[in-house]
Design a protein around this motif. Structure first.
Motif, PDB file in Angstrom:
ATOM      1  N   GLU A 142       0.844  -1.181   0.000  1.00  0.00           N
ATOM      2  CA  GLU A 142       0.000   0.000   0.000  1.00  0.00           C
ATOM      3  C   GLU A 142       0.886   1.241   0.000  1.00  0.00           C
ATOM      4  O   GLU A 142       1.810   1.356   0.803  1.00  0.00           O
ATOM      5  N   ILE A 143       0.605   2.164  -0.908  1.00  0.00           N
ATOM      6  CA  ILE A 143       1.395   3.390  -1.051  1.00  0.00           C
ATOM      7  C   ILE A 143       0.508   4.563  -0.627  1.00  0.00           C
ATOM      8  O   ILE A 143      -0.526   4.815  -1.248  1.00  0.00           O
ATOM      9  N   VAL A 144       0.913   5.273   0.414  1.00  0.00           N
ATOM     10  CA  VAL A 144       0.129   6.389   0.936  1.00  0.00           C
ATOM     11  C   VAL A 144       0.862   7.698   0.659  1.00  0.00           C
ATOM     12  O   VAL A 144       2.037   7.841   1.013  1.00  0.00           O
ATOM     13  N   LEU A 145       0.173   8.645   0.020  1.00  0.00           N
ATOM     14  CA  LEU A 145       0.719   9.970  -0.261  1.00  0.00           C
ATOM     15  C   LEU A 145      -0.126  11.005   0.471  1.00  0.00           C
ATOM     16  O   LEU A 145      -1.356  10.958   0.409  1.00  0.00           O
ATOM     17  N   ARG A 146       0.534  11.948   1.150  1.00  0.00           N
ATOM     18  CA  ARG A 146      -0.189  12.947   1.947  1.00  0.00           C
ATOM     19  C   ARG A 146       0.380  14.336   1.644  1.00  0.00           C
ATOM     20  O   ARG A 146       1.556  14.596   1.878  1.00  0.00           O
ATOM     21  N   ASN A 147      -0.477  15.216   1.116  1.00  0.00           N
ATOM     22  CA  ASN A 147      -0.055  16.572   0.774  1.00  0.00           C
ATOM     23  C   ASN A 147      -0.371  17.518   1.924  1.00  0.00           C
ATOM     24  O   ASN A 147      -1.524  17.814   2.206  1.00  0.00           O
ATOM     25  N   GLN A 148       0.666  18.016   2.587  1.00  0.00           N
ATOM     26  CA  GLN A 148       0.493  18.947   3.689  1.00  0.00           C
ATOM     27  C   GLN A 148       0.911  20.375   3.304  1.00  0.00           C
ATOM     28  O   GLN A 148       1.094  21.228   4.173  1.00  0.00           O
ATOM     29  N   ASN A 149       1.034  20.623   2.000  1.00  0.00           N
ATOM     30  CA  ASN A 149       1.266  21.980   1.521  1.00  0.00           C
ATOM     31  C   ASN A 149      -0.054  22.754   1.520  1.00  0.00           C
ATOM     32  O   ASN A 149      -1.141  22.179   1.623  1.00  0.00           O
ATOM     33  N   PHE A 150       0.056  24.083   1.379  1.00  0.00           N
ATOM     34  CA  PHE A 150      -1.135  24.926   1.269  1.00  0.00           C
ATOM     35  C   PHE A 150      -1.566  25.109  -0.180  1.00  0.00           C
ATOM     36  O   PHE A 150      -2.365  25.992  -0.482  1.00  0.00           O
ATOM     37  N   PHE A 151      -1.029  24.284  -1.061  1.00  0.00           N
ATOM     38  CA  PHE A 151      -1.365  24.371  -2.483  1.00  0.00           C
ATOM     39  C   PHE A 151      -1.403  22.950  -3.051  1.00  0.00           C
ATOM     40  O   PHE A 151      -0.805  22.018  -2.501  1.00  0.00           O
ATOM     41  N   PRO A 152      -2.108  22.733  -4.155  1.00  0.00           N
ATOM     42  CA  PRO A 152      -2.195  21.392  -4.739  1.00  0.00           C
ATOM     43  C   PRO A 152      -0.905  20.981  -5.431  1.00  0.00           C
ATOM     44  O   PRO A 152      -0.110  21.832  -5.850  1.00  0.00           O
ATOM     45  N   ILE A 153      -0.713  19.678  -5.535  1.00  0.00           N
ATOM     46  CA  ILE A 153       0.393  19.102  -6.298  1.00  0.00           C
ATOM     47  C   ILE A 153      -0.232  18.400  -7.509  1.00  0.00           C
ATOM     48  O   ILE A 153      -1.067  17.508  -7.355  1.00  0.00           O
ATOM     49  N   ASP A 154       0.195  18.814  -8.702  1.00  0.00           N
ATOM     50  CA  ASP A 154      -0.432  18.316  -9.932  1.00  0.00           C
ATOM     51  C   ASP A 154       0.424  17.264 -10.628  1.00  0.00           C
ATOM     52  O   ASP A 154       1.655  17.292 -10.559  1.00  0.00           O
TER      53      ASP A 154
END
Length: 309
Positions: A142-154
């Protein structure tokens, strides 16, 4: 407008990463140029911090430079292990077991004069039995990605390879080879399965869960045993008593079946994951995860080069 304040640690990390960026010649809508280096970008304020010129509004730059700055900011946010978190967890997705005990069949064949096809007869041998069991396990990660920036990652690219080992029998599983000394010998083969996926966007505070390819691990067991029979002839006991003598039968041409078994197994070696986004100059920026951490010392991400003819 209420402003969110980045933690001091995140600001320092962003500044440190920005100092490693090469200088760039920026221009505005009027064609005026400036050579400087980006040290930070405030996504909410739309404000660029340059090493020499200080703070400059994003709207001041040309459209091409604005795209470059936004892509630079995304790449920096992606590279930060504090602001973009990843996790790799091993999982077992399915299990299956099938087992049966059967009576082996023997075949007598006779070539009669004038006939092309031999005359044959197949019949069970009641003195023997065969136990056959196969266990299948589907294992992966299982691969978990978590974006904790204040902007999206495209447009993230996630590539994964699962490495595993599977044994196979050196000779086929049939009765006619049971006299061979290597009947129970097995050999190992290394396997790898590759998967590539693209995630259009991960918004702030979003968790995305992906999965690697599946490794199907096989555990196969075969045991053929001669049944213990009682002979018709009697044997005299130690004290003069008569009793029946137990004998183990064999089949001519098929070897001894008192210890006639074989087994092949497999195991997962590990998983290697690469996650990437495009940098400001169009190059891919990669982050990697492996389980176990020692996996790169055992396998290679690139396939082995083919030998020259």
């Amino acid at each position: 407008m209420k402003r969110s304040i980045l933690p001091i640690a995140l600001l320092l990390a962003a500044t440190a990463m920005g100092q490693n960026a090469p200088p760039r010649t920026f221009s505005n809508a009027e064609g005026k140029t400036l050579e400087d280096r980006i040290t930070r970008y405030d996504y909410e304020e739309r404000m660029v911090t340059l090493e020499k010129a200080g703070k400059v509004p994003l709207a001041t730059f040309s459209e091409a430079d604005q795209r470059y700055i936004l892509q630079w900011n995304q790449a920096e946010g992606f590279k930060s292990t504090m602001r973009f978190k990843t996790e790799l967890k091993k999982d077992n997705w399915a299990r299956m077991k099938h087992e049966q005990t059967t009576t082996p069949f023997l075949m007598d064949a006779v070539q009669l004069p004038g006939k092309t096809t031999p005359t044959h007869r197949v019949e069970p041998d009641e003195n023997f039995e065969e136990y056959n069991a196969i266990y299948l396990e589907a294992e992966g990660y299982e691969i978990v990605l978590r974006n904790q920036n204040f902007f999206p990652i495209d447009n993230l690219v996630v590539e994964s390879k699962i490495f595993y080992e599977q044994e196979y029998y050196r000779i086929p599983d049939d009765l006619f080879t049971s006299l061979e000394k290597d009947y129970d010998e097995v050999a190992s083969t290394n396997k790898v399965r590759f998967l590539s996926e693209t995630i259009p966007v991960i918004v702030p505070r979003e968790d995305v869960v992906l999965h690697s390819e599946c490794a199907v691990i096989i555990d196969h067991q075969v045991n053929r045993n001669a049944l213990t029979t009682t002979s018709e002839e009697s044997a005299e006991g130690d004290e003069g008593d008569e009793g029946n003598e137990e004998m183990t039968e064999t089949v001519d041409g098929f070897g001894e079946w008192d210890d006639h078994g074989r087994r092949r197994t497999g195991k997962v070696i590990g998983c290697w994951v690469r996650i990437g986004v495009k940098g400001p100059d169009g190059e891919m920026v990669w982050r990697e995860m492996t389980d176990p951490s020692s996996l790169p010392g055992k396998v290679s991400w690139e396939p082995a080069a083919a030998a020259a003819p």
